[in-house]
Scaffold this motif. Structure first.
Motif, PDB file in Angstrom:
ATOM      1  N   THR A  61       0.892  -1.056  -0.231  1.00  0.00           N
ATOM      2  CA  THR A  61       0.016  -0.054   0.069  1.00  0.00           C
ATOM      3  C   THR A  61       0.969   1.228   0.009  1.00  0.00           C
ATOM      4  O   THR A  61       0.635   2.266  -0.883  1.00  0.00           O
ATOM      5  CB  THR A  61      -0.934   0.015   1.249  1.00  0.00           C
ATOM      6  OG1 THR A  61      -1.665  -0.999   1.158  1.00  0.00           O
ATOM      7  CG2 THR A  61      -1.880   1.033   0.942  1.00  0.00           C
ATOM      8  N   ALA A  62       1.908   1.190   0.934  1.00  0.00           N
ATOM      9  CA  ALA A  62       2.887   2.160   0.787  1.00  0.00           C
ATOM     10  C   ALA A  62       3.635   2.523  -0.603  1.00  0.00           C
ATOM     11  O   ALA A  62       3.782   3.805  -1.060  1.00  0.00           O
ATOM     12  CB  ALA A  62       3.961   2.138   1.732  1.00  0.00           C
TER      13      ALA A  62
ATOM     14  N   SER B 254       2.234   2.188  -3.229  1.00  0.00           N
ATOM     15  CA  SER B 254       1.034   2.659  -4.277  1.00  0.00           C
ATOM     16  C   SER B 254       1.143   4.112  -4.455  1.00  0.00           C
ATOM     17  O   SER B 254       0.829   4.696  -5.372  1.00  0.00           O
ATOM     18  CB  SER B 254      -0.191   2.160  -3.662  1.00  0.00           C
ATOM     19  OG  SER B 254      -0.710   2.874  -2.876  1.00  0.00           O
ATOM     20  N   PHE B 255       1.925   4.868  -3.390  1.00  0.00           N
ATOM     21  CA  PHE B 255       1.933   6.214  -3.555  1.00  0.00           C
ATOM     22  C   PHE B 255       3.071   6.487  -4.460  1.00  0.00           C
ATOM     23  O   PHE B 255       3.297   7.857  -5.009  1.00  0.00           O
ATOM     24  CB  PHE B 255       2.363   6.909  -2.084  1.00  0.00           C
ATOM     25  CG  PHE B 255       1.314   6.609  -1.166  1.00  0.00           C
ATOM     26  CD1 PHE B 255       0.491   7.938  -1.130  1.00  0.00           C
ATOM     27  CD2 PHE B 255       1.247   5.735  -0.255  1.00  0.00           C
ATOM     28  CE1 PHE B 255      -0.816   7.703  -0.343  1.00  0.00           C
ATOM     29  CE2 PHE B 255       0.051   5.621   0.559  1.00  0.00           C
ATOM     30  CZ  PHE B 255      -0.801   6.770   0.729  1.00  0.00           C
TER      31      PHE B 255
ATOM     32  N   VAL C  49       5.322   8.728   3.875  1.00  0.00           N
ATOM     33  CA  VAL C  49       4.284   7.954   4.118  1.00  0.00           C
ATOM     34  C   VAL C  49       4.307   7.079   5.477  1.00  0.00           C
ATOM     35  O   VAL C  49       5.620   6.654   5.780  1.00  0.00           O
ATOM     36  CB  VAL C  49       4.187   6.528   3.089  1.00  0.00           C
ATOM     37  CG1 VAL C  49       3.056   5.698   3.274  1.00  0.00           C
ATOM     38  CG2 VAL C  49       4.008   7.338   1.611  1.00  0.00           C
TER      39      VAL C  49
ATOM     40  N   ASN D 247       1.058  11.398   3.800  1.00  0.00           N
ATOM     41  CA  ASN D 247       0.390  10.303   3.220  1.00  0.00           C
ATOM     42  C   ASN D 247       0.250   9.197   3.979  1.00  0.00           C
ATOM     43  O   ASN D 247       1.178   8.788   4.648  1.00  0.00           O
ATOM     44  CB  ASN D 247       0.859   9.679   1.773  1.00  0.00           C
ATOM     45  CG  ASN D 247       1.400  11.128   0.892  1.00  0.00           C
ATOM     46  OD1 ASN D 247       0.377  11.755   0.618  1.00  0.00           O
ATOM     47  ND2 ASN D 247       2.431  11.208   0.677  1.00  0.00           N
TER      48      ASN D 247
ATOM     49  N   LEU E 277      -1.053   4.885   4.847  1.00  0.00           N
ATOM     50  CA  LEU E 277      -1.537   3.664   4.208  1.00  0.00           C
ATOM     51  C   LEU E 277      -2.276   3.098   5.281  1.00  0.00           C
ATOM     52  O   LEU E 277      -2.248   3.628   6.518  1.00  0.00           O
ATOM     53  CB  LEU E 277      -0.412   2.725   4.121  1.00  0.00           C
ATOM     54  CG  LEU E 277       0.461   2.352   5.139  1.00  0.00           C
ATOM     55  CD1 LEU E 277       0.045   1.015   6.028  1.00  0.00           C
ATOM     56  CD2 LEU E 277       1.958   2.276   4.706  1.00  0.00           C
ATOM     57  N   SER E 278      -3.533   2.568   4.927  1.00  0.00           N
ATOM     58  CA  SER E 278      -4.610   2.268   5.958  1.00  0.00           C
ATOM     59  C   SER E 278      -5.116   0.886   5.835  1.00  0.00           C
ATOM     60  O   SER E 278      -5.605   0.595   4.788  1.00  0.00           O
ATOM     61  CB  SER E 278      -5.741   3.284   5.895  1.00  0.00           C
ATOM     62  OG  SER E 278      -6.664   2.831   6.975  1.00  0.00           O
TER      63      SER E 278
ATOM     64  N   GLN F 262      -5.480   4.172   0.849  1.00  0.00           N
ATOM     65  CA  GLN F 262      -4.899   5.369   0.960  1.00  0.00           C
ATOM     66  C   GLN F 262      -5.824   6.424   1.671  1.00  0.00           C
ATOM     67  O   GLN F 262      -6.979   6.446   1.294  1.00  0.00           O
ATOM     68  CB  GLN F 262      -4.446   5.914  -0.444  1.00  0.00           C
ATOM     69  CG  GLN F 262      -3.399   5.271  -1.208  1.00  0.00           C
ATOM     70  CD  GLN F 262      -2.829   5.931  -2.408  1.00  0.00           C
ATOM     71  OE1 GLN F 262      -3.454   6.895  -2.561  1.00  0.00           O
ATOM     72  NE2 GLN F 262      -1.936   5.462  -2.998  1.00  0.00           N
TER      73      GLN F 262
ATOM     74  N   ARG G 104      -5.752  10.605   4.126  1.00  0.00           N
ATOM     75  CA  ARG G 104      -5.159  11.658   4.710  1.00  0.00           C
ATOM     76  C   ARG G 104      -6.133  12.246   5.846  1.00  0.00           C
ATOM     77  O   ARG G 104      -7.131  11.645   5.851  1.00  0.00           O
ATOM     78  CB  ARG G 104      -5.274  12.808   3.398  1.00  0.00           C
ATOM     79  CG  ARG G 104      -6.554  13.276   3.008  1.00  0.00           C
ATOM     80  CD  ARG G 104      -6.234  14.514   1.997  1.00  0.00           C
ATOM     81  NE  ARG G 104      -7.802  15.053   1.736  1.00  0.00           N
ATOM     82  CZ  ARG G 104      -8.384  14.505   0.610  1.00  0.00           C
ATOM     83  NH1 ARG G 104      -7.576  13.524  -0.209  1.00  0.00           N
ATOM     84  NH2 ARG G 104      -9.382  15.244   0.124  1.00  0.00           N
TER      85      ARG G 104
ATOM     86  N   GLU H  68      -7.687   6.715  -1.844  1.00  0.00           N
ATOM     87  CA  GLU H  68      -7.954   5.533  -2.952  1.00  0.00           C
ATOM     88  C   GLU H  68      -8.038   4.184  -2.013  1.00  0.00           C
ATOM     89  O   GLU H  68      -7.468   4.012  -1.190  1.00  0.00           O
ATOM     90  CB  GLU H  68      -6.542   5.547  -3.748  1.00  0.00           C
ATOM     91  CG  GLU H  68      -6.989   4.615  -4.855  1.00  0.00           C
ATOM     92  CD  GLU H  68      -5.571   4.517  -5.865  1.00  0.00           C
ATOM     93  OE1 GLU H  68      -5.650   3.703  -6.667  1.00  0.00           O
ATOM     94  OE2 GLU H  68      -5.062   5.504  -5.711  1.00  0.00           O
TER      95      GLU H  68
END
Length: 406
Positions: A170-171, A173-174, A267, A288, A290-291, A376, A378, A392
């Motif tokens: 996921t990280a 993806s940024f 991130v 940013n 990641l979740s 993703q 914020r 996202e």
């Protein structure tokens, strides 16, 4: 559902003592009252041992897990808390995040004939309980514990949460394709920090082709400005921050003051709601995240049902509430299809696709990885407090770890 909570004192278990205790449990399929075998015909209760952190440093995670389990057991059984005419009897045990205490509690439950164990907020606990599940042929569904080590560890072990590999993807993806890019891992020089360095190196470096550099900060450091300046000067394409504990607000303040956010894309993982204020006004809008999960990221039948029940009981949906919900759905599936036969339970879960809180989830048959959407996010100021906002949703295949091989 009947529920009992046991909080016995922690005690150390030596290797020899553990082997003896395990051997004394006998066959977990033999009838020993409660959750033992032979109960399908007479409607005897099915005992499920929930061994998690009710106290200790991960108690907040454990409570979220328990709330999610209870809510979704109620939902999955249409309010009866029964599966195939058999009541689900929950036995809660507190491991306090201590692997030795967890092993003792699980060993005791197995000795009483319990065939289904779930819980584990701590990765250290999960890696100790998983071998017990195989040795005693019981079903083990780990909870929030993120360690990649329990994926594929044995046939008896499953997970109801995400794993570190999914966090790191996921990280990634940024920044897109990591090949040729530079990644800085900014973390404390602790087991936690070193584990994150190892994971990022494996995923983005060795597998992805990025150049990964660690910047490990001594846990005793009080002046974090020089380390933040090093992070700024590194000029990495991505700075992955793994930080825990009371120095987090000072660390984020130093990062902001030193202009780190202007020099690199930063991130970090979005933690439980109580942590949001620690980022501070200056930092939150530039980070940013990641979740694994936050309530605002989803809206479906299961998430609505879980939220209604958790809030009605006085709780609040948080990062690990879905892990308990998933576990409850998995228990219902296992008992419906497998009864008291552990092999039947395992077969029922392998390859199963179901609708969970986060959307469509699949238990990969080859190694029991739980494939799931990731997010993703914020943080934004709303009404004087930070609120997570979805940026996202990454589908399950985009964050799927490679198949684990023994």
């Amino acid at each position: 559902m009947s529920r009992s909570r046991s909080r016995s004192a922690a005690f150390a278990v030596t290797a020899a003592g553990l082997l003896a205790a395990t051997a004394a449990c006998g066959s977990p399929t033999a009838s020993s009252g409660g959750g033992g075998g032979g109960g399908e015909e007479d409607g005897a209760p099915v005992q499920v041992g929930l061994v998690t952190s009710i106290s200790g440093p991960l108690a907040a995670y454990g409570e979220q897990y328990l709330q999610g389990f209870e809510a979704c057991l109620d939902h999955a059984t249409d309010g009866t808390d029964e599966v195939a005419g058999r009541p689900i009897e929950i036995v809660e045990r507190d491991d306090a995040g201590d692997p030795a205490k967890a092993v003792a509690e699980v060993t005791d439950l197995i000795g009483q004939g319990v065939q289904v164990i779930a819980g584990s907020a701590s990765s250290g606990v999960a890696t100790q309980v998983a071998p017990l599940a195989e040795q005693n042929d019981v079903l083990f569904i780990s909870g929030p514990a993120a360690t990649d080590a329990i994926t594929g560890v044995n046939d008896n072990t499953f997970r109801s949460g995400r794993q570190t590999y999914q966090d790191v993807l996921t990280a990634q993806s940024f920044i897109g394709d990591p090949a040729g890019q530079t990644v800085l891992v900014f973390a404390q020089d602790s087991a936690f920090g070193q584990a994150n360095v190892a994971a990022v190196t494996a995923v983005l470096g060795e597998a992805g082709g990025a150049t990964v550099t660690p910047l490990l900060v001594p846990t005793s450091a009080t002046d974090l400005t020089p380390f933040a300046a090093q992070a700024r000067d590194a000029g990495a394409d991505l700075t992955f921050v793994a930080w825990a504990g009371e120095t987090a607000p000072a660390m984020w303040q130093a990062m902001g003051q030193q202009g780190v956010f202007d020099a690199t894309s930063v991130v970090t993982g979005l933690d439980l709601r109580a942590s949001y204020p620690t980022y501070g006004d200056q930092v939150a809008g530039q980070l940013n995240f990641l979740s694994h999960f936050f309530a605002e990221a989803v809206d479906n039948e299961v998430s609505q049902a879980m939220t209604e029940r958790v809030e009605a009981a006085g709780g609040e949906v948080d990062i690990f509430t879905p892990d308990g919900c998933n576990a409850a759905q998995m228990v219902v599936r296992a008992v419906e299809e497998g009864g008291d036969d552990v092999a039947g339970m395992i077969g029922a879960l392998e390859g199963w696709t179901f609708e969970g809180v986060k959307g469509e989830l699949t238990i990969r048959a080859e190694d029991h990885a739980l494939l799931q959407p990731m997010f993703q996010a914020r943080l934004e100021q709303q009404g004087g407090e930070f609120v997570p906002v979805l940026v996202e949703t990454l589908d399950a295949e985009a964050t799927a770890p490679p198949v684990a091989t023994p």
